[in-house]
Design a protein around this motif. Structure first.
Motif, PDB file in Angstrom:
ATOM      1  N   ARG A   1      -7.934  31.193   1.742  1.00 31.91           N
ATOM      2  CA  ARG A   1      -6.909  30.693   2.647  1.00 31.91           C
ATOM      3  C   ARG A   1      -7.573  30.162   3.910  1.00 31.91           C
ATOM      4  N   LEU A   2      -7.424  28.883   4.138  1.00 32.09           N
ATOM      5  CA  LEU A   2      -8.029  28.234   5.289  1.00 32.09           C
ATOM      6  C   LEU A   2      -7.009  27.332   5.967  1.00 32.09           C
ATOM      7  N   LEU A   3      -7.229  27.089   7.237  1.00 29.31           N
ATOM      8  CA  LEU A   3      -6.410  26.115   7.952  1.00 29.31           C
ATOM      9  C   LEU A   3      -6.899  24.694   7.687  1.00 29.31           C
ATOM     10  N   GLY A   4      -8.196  24.586   7.367  1.00 32.13           N
ATOM     11  CA  GLY A   4      -8.756  23.277   7.085  1.00 32.13           C
ATOM     12  C   GLY A   4     -10.180  23.385   6.597  1.00 32.13           C
ATOM     13  N   TRP A   5     -10.690  22.294   6.034  1.00 31.67           N
ATOM     14  CA  TRP A   5     -12.064  22.250   5.576  1.00 31.67           C
ATOM     15  C   TRP A   5     -12.520  20.796   5.545  1.00 31.67           C
ATOM     16  N   GLN A   6     -13.818  20.592   5.537  1.00 33.65           N
ATOM     17  CA  GLN A   6     -14.402  19.246   5.597  1.00 33.65           C
ATOM     18  C   GLN A   6     -15.690  19.263   4.805  1.00 33.65           C
ATOM     19  N   PHE A   7     -15.948  18.204   4.039  1.00 34.73           N
ATOM     20  CA  PHE A   7     -17.091  18.204   3.144  1.00 34.73           C
ATOM     21  C   PHE A   7     -17.614  16.785   2.961  1.00 34.73           C
ATOM     22  N   PRO A   8     -18.907  16.630   2.658  1.00 36.79           N
ATOM     23  CA  PRO A   8     -19.504  15.300   2.514  1.00 36.79           C
ATOM     24  C   PRO A   8     -19.081  14.624   1.217  1.00 36.79           C
ATOM     25  N   VAL A   9     -18.819  13.330   1.297  1.00 36.04           N
ATOM     26  CA  VAL A   9     -18.418  12.530   0.133  1.00 36.04           C
ATOM     27  C   VAL A   9     -19.090  11.159   0.249  1.00 36.04           C
ATOM     28  N   SER A  10     -18.895  10.321  -0.753  1.00 36.54           N
ATOM     29  CA  SER A  10     -19.368   8.940  -0.664  1.00 36.54           C
ATOM     30  C   SER A  10     -18.550   8.212   0.402  1.00 36.54           C
ATOM     31  N   ALA A  11     -19.103   7.151   0.945  1.00 39.85           N
ATOM     32  CA  ALA A  11     -18.441   6.434   2.035  1.00 39.85           C
ATOM     33  C   ALA A  11     -17.054   5.954   1.643  1.00 39.85           C
ATOM     34  N   GLY A  12     -16.897   5.551   0.399  1.00 39.37           N
ATOM     35  CA  GLY A  12     -15.599   5.029  -0.035  1.00 39.37           C
ATOM     36  C   GLY A  12     -14.506   6.070  -0.106  1.00 39.37           C
ATOM     37  N   ALA A  13     -14.895   7.341  -0.198  1.00 36.83           N
ATOM     38  CA  ALA A  13     -13.904   8.421  -0.304  1.00 36.83           C
ATOM     39  C   ALA A  13     -13.676   9.125   1.024  1.00 36.83           C
ATOM     40  N   ALA A  14     -14.339   8.667   2.092  1.00 33.41           N
ATOM     41  CA  ALA A  14     -14.294   9.386   3.365  1.00 33.41           C
ATOM     42  C   ALA A  14     -13.053   9.037   4.176  1.00 33.41           C
ATOM     43  N   ASN A  15     -12.584  10.024   4.926  1.00 31.13           N
ATOM     44  CA  ASN A  15     -11.548   9.772   5.929  1.00 31.13           C
ATOM     45  C   ASN A  15     -11.993  10.253   7.310  1.00 31.13           C
ATOM     46  N   SER A  16     -13.297  10.611   7.403  1.00 25.48           N
ATOM     47  CA  SER A  16     -13.839  11.117   8.668  1.00 25.48           C
ATOM     48  C   SER A  16     -15.358  11.032   8.601  1.00 25.48           C
ATOM     49  N   SER A  17     -15.994  11.406   9.699  1.00 21.20           N
ATOM     50  CA  SER A  17     -17.455  11.463   9.761  1.00 21.20           C
ATOM     51  C   SER A  17     -17.861  12.741  10.477  1.00 21.20           C
ATOM     52  N   VAL A  18     -18.968  13.325  10.039  1.00 26.47           N
ATOM     53  CA  VAL A  18     -19.551  14.473  10.731  1.00 26.47           C
ATOM     54  C   VAL A  18     -20.914  14.036  11.257  1.00 26.47           C
ATOM     55  N   TRP A  19     -21.047  14.030  12.581  1.00 21.21           N
ATOM     56  CA  TRP A  19     -22.274  13.564  13.212  1.00 21.21           C
ATOM     57  C   TRP A  19     -23.268  14.703  13.340  1.00 21.21           C
ATOM     58  N   LEU A  20     -24.386  14.587  12.638  1.00 20.93           N
ATOM     59  CA  LEU A  20     -25.421  15.607  12.670  1.00 20.93           C
ATOM     60  C   LEU A  20     -26.751  14.987  13.081  1.00 20.93           C
ATOM     61  N   ASN A  21     -27.563  15.763  13.791  1.00 29.57           N
ATOM     62  CA  ASN A  21     -28.917  15.324  14.137  1.00 29.57           C
ATOM     63  C   ASN A  21     -29.862  15.708  13.010  1.00 29.57           C
ATOM     64  N   VAL A  22     -30.476  14.718  12.378  1.00 30.26           N
ATOM     65  CA  VAL A  22     -31.286  14.983  11.203  1.00 30.26           C
ATOM     66  C   VAL A  22     -32.573  14.152  11.216  1.00 30.26           C
ATOM     67  N   VAL A  23     -33.547  14.641  10.465  1.00 32.12           N
ATOM     68  CA  VAL A  23     -34.678  13.814  10.023  1.00 32.12           C
ATOM     69  C   VAL A  23     -34.452  13.632   8.531  1.00 32.12           C
ATOM     70  N   HIS A  24     -34.222  12.413   8.104  1.00 32.94           N
ATOM     71  CA  HIS A  24     -33.878  12.172   6.705  1.00 32.94           C
ATOM     72  C   HIS A  24     -35.037  12.476   5.763  1.00 32.94           C
ATOM     73  N   ASP A  25     -36.232  12.123   6.180  1.00 28.65           N
ATOM     74  CA  ASP A  25     -37.399  12.304   5.309  1.00 28.65           C
ATOM     75  C   ASP A  25     -38.575  12.772   6.154  1.00 28.65           C
ATOM     76  N   LEU A  26     -39.006  14.007   5.936  1.00 31.03           N
ATOM     77  CA  LEU A  26     -40.097  14.593   6.723  1.00 31.03           C
ATOM     78  C   LEU A  26     -41.483  14.151   6.269  1.00 31.03           C
ATOM     79  N   ALA A  27     -41.581  13.461   5.156  1.00 33.68           N
ATOM     80  CA  ALA A  27     -42.898  13.069   4.639  1.00 33.68           C
ATOM     81  C   ALA A  27     -43.677  12.308   5.715  1.00 33.68           C
ATOM     82  N   GLY A  28     -44.882  12.781   6.002  1.00 32.80           N
ATOM     83  CA  GLY A  28     -45.723  12.124   6.991  1.00 32.80           C
ATOM     84  C   GLY A  28     -45.370  12.440   8.432  1.00 32.80           C
TER      85      GLY A  28
END
Length: 327
Positions: A97-124
């Motif tokens: 039982r939750l009031l809400g939830w949010q999860f990553p999807v493909s861009a075409g299925a999105a209705n929102s964005s979650v802004w995170l600070n990331v390094v996409h690829d640590l190689a090198g």
């Protein structure tokens, strides 16, 4: 010709500074979350402890597909892994039982964005990954500080780290100060938490005072900067720069792919610090689900909160969402 790994082991000049040899503990998502379920003195992330409205609000749980979620706010959940989009065919409604939830999807299925600070690829990842105007600070920090893995059950280390934490809280006006006894009891749990490493940066000259510490969580192929704290009186040694850099180099050496440093905030200096060490603000396409009364209430009574859930809140970057990086 030096390899990238060899060049990182070298010392000065324009060559990558000598980042210490650090071994980071690793865990699967399931191992980490099972430990979070057993925890009695800590929330899902350590920094949640001082922000928790009540004990255990962030407790993780698995859904019908086996993916793990945790409470970001009371009654509101995210999956532990935001780098792997959900298949739109999956029923991504958690069995709780939750009031809400949010999860990553493909861009075409999105209705929102979650802004995170990331390094996409640590190689090198190395000194060339750091902003030019930050490299001298990193070199100075590694030259003046001893960054190494610490034992979170050691009373002396905990006492020094607690002093650093309380100094950090006073300086930043963020989170909550704590007593040494409470701090030590919470850190003791970290020693047996899979995927958890506590790093400490101590002054090399004079008394080996703790200048900063960092809790790193390595889950599957991602290193998470859980909590970073530094002592106000020891900032001249550039401990924040040195310890985050050392952590990311260690993660790269261990073969981890991604790095994650929390949500994007509206604190310009904090976001500039993260960016200077190679993190980028990324709008992860997401699907936001709110129970109908909650969605209506937020839209009318808390419009700023509602806009931030959609990924368009004040202070957030303005670039458009892109596809999630593939795990």
């Amino acid at each position: 010709m030096l390899s990238s790994a060899e060049s990182r082991m070298m010392g000065s000049g324009d060559v990558n500074p000598a980042a210490p040899q650090i071994s980071l503990a690793r865990a699967t998502e399931g191992e980490y979350c099972q430990a979070a379920l057993r925890a009695r003195r800590n929330e899902f992330w350590w920094y949640f402890n001082g922000l928790a409205p009540y004990r255990g609000y962030s407790r993780p749980f698995a859904d019908a597909t086996g993916r793990w979620w945790y409470g970001v706010k009371p009654g509101f959940a995210w999956p532990a892994d935001f780098f792997s989009p959900f298949d739109t065919a999956e029923k991504a409604a958690p069995r709780r039982r939750l009031l809400g939830w949010q999860f990553p999807v493909s861009a075409g299925a999105a209705n929102s964005s979650v802004w995170l600070n990331v390094v996409h690829d640590l190689a090198g990842y190395g000194i060339e990954s750091v902003a030019e105007n930050k490299r001298r600070a990193v070199r100075r920090g590694l030259r003046e500080l001893d960054v190494r893995v610490a034992d979170p059950t050691d009373p002396a280390t905990c006492s020094a780290a607690c002093e650093v934490w309380n100094s950090h809280v006073v300086r930043t006006s963020w989170n909550k100060a704590t007593s040494v006894d409470k701090f030590q009891a919470g850190w003791a749990e970290l020693a047996d938490w899979p995927g958890t490493t506590v790093l400490v940066a101590r002054e090399k000259s004079g008394d080996p005072n703790v200048a900063a510490w960092l809790i790193a969580r390595c889950i599957d192929d991602t290193v998470f900067v859980d909590t970073l704290a530094s002592h106000t009186d020891r900032l001249a040694h550039r401990p924040n720069d040195a310890i985050v850099f050392a952590c990311l180099v260690a993660a790269e050496r261990a073969g981890l792919r991604h790095a994650h440093y929390s949500l994007c905030s509206n604190i310009a200096s904090l976001e500039a610090f993260k960016a200077s060490l190679g993190f980028v603000p990324h709008p992860f396409p997401a699907r936001l689900q709110l129970r109908r009364p909650i969605g209506l209430a937020l839209r009318w009574l808390r419009p700023a909160t509602y806009r931030r859930l959609l990924g368009s809140g004040e202070g957030l970057p303005t670039i458009q969402p892109a596809e999630n990086p593939k795990a």
